[in-house]
Design a protein around this motif. Sequence first.
Motif, short mmCIF file in Angstrom:
data_model
loop_
_atom_site.label_atom_id
_atom_site.label_comp_id
_atom_site.label_asym_id
_atom_site.label_seq_id
_atom_site.Cartn_x
_atom_site.Cartn_y
_atom_site.Cartn_z
N ILE A 117 0.84 -1.20 0.00
CA ILE A 117 0.00 0.00 0.00
C ILE A 117 0.88 1.25 0.00
O ILE A 117 0.60 2.23 -0.70
N ALA A 118 1.97 1.23 0.78
CA ALA A 118 2.85 2.41 0.83
C ALA A 118 3.54 2.65 -0.51
O ALA A 118 3.69 3.80 -0.93
N LEU A 119 3.93 1.58 -1.20
CA LEU A 119 4.58 1.75 -2.50
C LEU A 119 3.61 2.29 -3.54
O LEU A 119 3.98 3.13 -4.37
N ILE A 120 2.37 1.83 -3.49
CA ILE A 120 1.38 2.35 -4.45
C ILE A 120 1.08 3.83 -4.17
O ILE A 120 0.96 4.64 -5.09
N PHE A 121 0.98 4.18 -2.88
CA PHE A 121 0.78 5.58 -2.54
C PHE A 121 1.96 6.43 -3.01
O PHE A 121 1.79 7.53 -3.56
N LEU A 122 3.18 5.91 -2.80
CA LEU A 122 4.37 6.66 -3.21
C LEU A 122 4.42 6.82 -4.72
O LEU A 122 4.84 7.87 -5.24
N LEU A 123 3.96 5.81 -5.44
CA LEU A 123 3.95 5.88 -6.90
C LEU A 123 3.08 7.04 -7.39
O LEU A 123 3.51 7.87 -8.19
N PHE A 124 1.87 7.15 -6.85
CA PHE A 124 0.97 8.22 -7.31
C PHE A 124 1.31 9.56 -6.68
O PHE A 124 0.95 10.60 -7.21
N LEU A 161 0.43 9.05 -17.81
CA LEU A 161 -0.69 8.59 -17.00
C LEU A 161 -1.17 7.22 -17.43
O LEU A 161 -1.60 6.41 -16.59
N GLY A 162 -1.10 6.92 -18.72
CA GLY A 162 -1.52 5.61 -19.19
C GLY A 162 -0.65 4.49 -18.63
O GLY A 162 -1.16 3.43 -18.26
N ILE A 163 0.67 4.73 -18.56
CA ILE A 163 1.57 3.71 -18.00
C ILE A 163 1.25 3.48 -16.53
O ILE A 163 1.20 2.33 -16.05
N LEU A 164 1.02 4.56 -15.78
CA LEU A 164 0.72 4.40 -14.36
C LEU A 164 -0.62 3.72 -14.14
O LEU A 164 -0.76 2.85 -13.27
N ILE A 165 -1.63 4.09 -14.92
CA ILE A 165 -2.95 3.46 -14.77
C ILE A 165 -2.88 1.99 -15.17
O ILE A 165 -3.53 1.13 -14.56
N LEU A 166 -2.07 1.66 -16.18
CA LEU A 166 -1.90 0.26 -16.58
C LEU A 166 -1.28 -0.55 -15.44
O LEU A 166 -1.69 -1.69 -15.17
N GLY A 167 -0.28 0.03 -14.76
CA GLY A 167 0.30 -0.65 -13.60
C GLY A 167 -0.69 -0.82 -12.48
O GLY A 167 -0.72 -1.87 -11.81
N LEU A 168 -1.53 0.19 -12.23
CA LEU A 168 -2.55 0.08 -11.19
C LEU A 168 -3.57 -1.00 -11.52
O LEU A 168 -3.98 -1.78 -10.65
N VAL A 169 -3.98 -1.07 -12.77
CA VAL A 169 -4.93 -2.11 -13.19
C VAL A 169 -4.32 -3.50 -13.03
O VAL A 169 -4.99 -4.45 -12.60
N TYR A 170 -3.03 -3.64 -13.34
CA TYR A 170 -2.36 -4.93 -13.18
C TYR A 170 -2.33 -5.37 -11.72
O TYR A 170 -2.62 -6.52 -11.38
N VAL A 171 -1.98 -4.42 -10.84
CA VAL A 171 -1.93 -4.74 -9.40
C VAL A 171 -3.33 -5.06 -8.89
O VAL A 171 -3.51 -5.97 -8.08
N TRP A 172 -4.32 -4.32 -9.36
CA TRP A 172 -5.70 -4.55 -8.93
C TRP A 172 -6.20 -5.92 -9.41
O TRP A 172 -6.82 -6.67 -8.66
#
Length: 202
Positions: free
Chosen positions: A68-75, A113-124
């Motif tokens: 959770i901390a790494l995802i928060f740090l990413l955004f 933003l597309g790269i970051l959202i793609l990573g978020l979708v993968y983790v989700w």
Amino acid sequence: MTDVSQISEFGKILIFLITGIIMVCVIFFVNRLFAPNNPNPEKLTSYECGEEPTGNAWLPFNSRFYVIALIFLLFDVEMVFIFPWATVFGSHEIIAQDARWGWFSLAEMFVFLGILILGLVYVWAKGDLEWIKAKPVTPTIDVSIPASIYEKLNLEQSTYAVKAFSLTNQEPEAIAVAEAPEPAQTVRKPMFKPTFKKPANE
């Protein structure tokens, strides 16, 4: 005739750093001078968001907190990159010189933003954002050994069964060795004899 500055740009930065360090030291000194110092056991305990600390602090930390901390740090870092982009994209002077800068910065931010959202979708989709996974995943290993061999080993339980311990099941030699008298242990004498001096006044 214009005056030439005697301090270079690096000199100004050095003066700024020295002033900042001096101001921090002065604030700490004033705090130590005027702040009341009344320590008690309650004030010296570690602060845990208003909760009373119990137990040992050296406990295993759940690794899901790190995810959770790494995802928060990413955004959070993403916002740091968005601010200068918004400054350039909203600058009328830059866009007035060449309109292609606006389209270029807009496309660049969409890619970012597309790269970051793609990573978020993968983790989700992988389920790493779920605190408690409802469906545990059983690890599987691809091996060339057929399942019938494992079933055959499981059926042969009598071969690997643990036998009950008794003296009658032992070998005669083992019993003889077990019943043999132990050799007498010799008592070792000390290598030196301590001497004690009597007090002089006796």
